[in-house]
Design an enzyme around this catalytic site. Sequence first.
Site, mmCIF file in Angstrom:
data_model
loop_
_atom_site.group_PDB
_atom_site.id
_atom_site.type_symbol
_atom_site.label_atom_id
_atom_site.label_comp_id
_atom_site.label_asym_id
_atom_site.label_seq_id
_atom_site.Cartn_x
_atom_site.Cartn_y
_atom_site.Cartn_z
ATOM 1 N N TRP A 30 7.367 124.345 7.454
ATOM 2 C CA TRP A 30 6.062 123.814 8.109
ATOM 3 C C TRP A 30 6.678 122.089 8.848
ATOM 4 O O TRP A 30 6.252 122.053 9.646
ATOM 5 C CB TRP A 30 4.923 123.426 7.167
ATOM 6 C CG TRP A 30 4.031 124.719 6.968
ATOM 7 C CD1 TRP A 30 4.396 126.173 7.138
ATOM 8 C CD2 TRP A 30 2.544 124.851 6.612
ATOM 9 N NE1 TRP A 30 3.378 127.021 7.016
ATOM 10 C CE2 TRP A 30 2.343 126.258 6.539
ATOM 11 C CE3 TRP A 30 1.626 123.990 6.470
ATOM 12 C CZ2 TRP A 30 0.901 126.511 6.511
ATOM 13 C CZ3 TRP A 30 0.336 124.237 6.227
ATOM 14 C CH2 TRP A 30 0.045 125.451 6.207
ATOM 15 N N ASP A 73 1.078 123.173 2.475
ATOM 16 C CA ASP A 73 1.414 124.773 2.087
ATOM 17 C C ASP A 73 1.774 124.852 0.604
ATOM 18 O O ASP A 73 2.264 125.781 0.265
ATOM 19 C CB ASP A 73 2.543 125.362 3.126
ATOM 20 C CG ASP A 73 2.528 126.781 2.970
ATOM 21 O OD1 ASP A 73 1.431 127.672 2.754
ATOM 22 O OD2 ASP A 73 3.501 127.423 3.194
ATOM 23 N N LYS A 90 -3.471 125.172 1.989
ATOM 24 C CA LYS A 90 -3.746 126.676 1.605
ATOM 25 C C LYS A 90 -4.542 126.632 0.360
ATOM 26 O O LYS A 90 -4.933 125.617 -0.448
ATOM 27 C CB LYS A 90 -2.311 126.967 0.950
ATOM 28 C CG LYS A 90 -2.466 128.306 0.202
ATOM 29 C CD LYS A 90 -1.070 128.924 -0.422
ATOM 30 C CE LYS A 90 0.096 128.863 0.762
ATOM 31 N NZ LYS A 90 1.180 129.565 0.040
#
Length: 288
Positions: free
Chosen positions: A55, A116, A156
């Site tokens: 990311w 994430d 997430k």
Amino acid sequence: MGRTSKDKRDIYYRLAKEQGWRARSAFKLLQVDEEFQILNGVTRAVDLCAAPGSWSQVLGRQLADVEGAKIVAVDLQAMAPLPGVVQLQGDITKESTAEEIIRHFDGGKADLVVCDGAPDVTGLHDMDEYIQAQLLLAALNITTHVLQPGGTFVAKIFRGKDITLLYAQLRVFFKKVTCAKPRSSRNSSIEAFVVCQDYAPPAGYVPTMKNPMLDVDYNDTNSALTGPNRFIVPFVACGDLSAWDADQTHALDLDTYTRLNPVQPPTQPAYKSAVEKLRSQDQVRVPL
């Protein structure tokens, strides 16, 4: 199992190596951005729980041409360097980490915070969902320290029975919250991503790490929301039908196909000490 088996089963794993991404998860952020344009106008971005750095790679590439862009990647473990990304090895539950992030921004705050991060799953879905929810709240907690009003937070989440409770908590701080499922995320996975836009903390709210934010008693009264207190979480599938299907097996043309190694091997793999012990005991060459 042959060496090409995973490349057949997982098209995004193969594409990540071909396009130079450290992990297939890069496509998840790319598809979220395609749907929500979260990178528009961003000059300062933070990647929480960043390792192995896919990311951060996306942020670095997408913001490469933005004048004065700064990206800070935070993780407890070290990761290989990335161009245009400042790495901070720290704990996201510590106020000192938030202060260090703001210091890298010369006293300013971020336009975008992404996370994430996920725990090592146990297979016990209720436990995994709870631990992931706590990680999300920890990421949200530090985000309230480093995100400027109007900013965006993407993290997430594991979809479960308590997702409406998490959604209600996120709505306290953001005017718009959407649960997104990128095309590159397998249908068989319970993972999704909350896209929280337009950060607007409650009047008088003071970010603090001393007390758990939004700490509630998870009993039947609080988890079973009814009437106007119950939110229906907006759910969006990111990526159109022309995108690759992450759950499908894709054929390989073995006459022209070339297998590629992962872009970035682990910097400190957990199995390294075991391999070194085998080498010293058996005096044989064991590949890392």
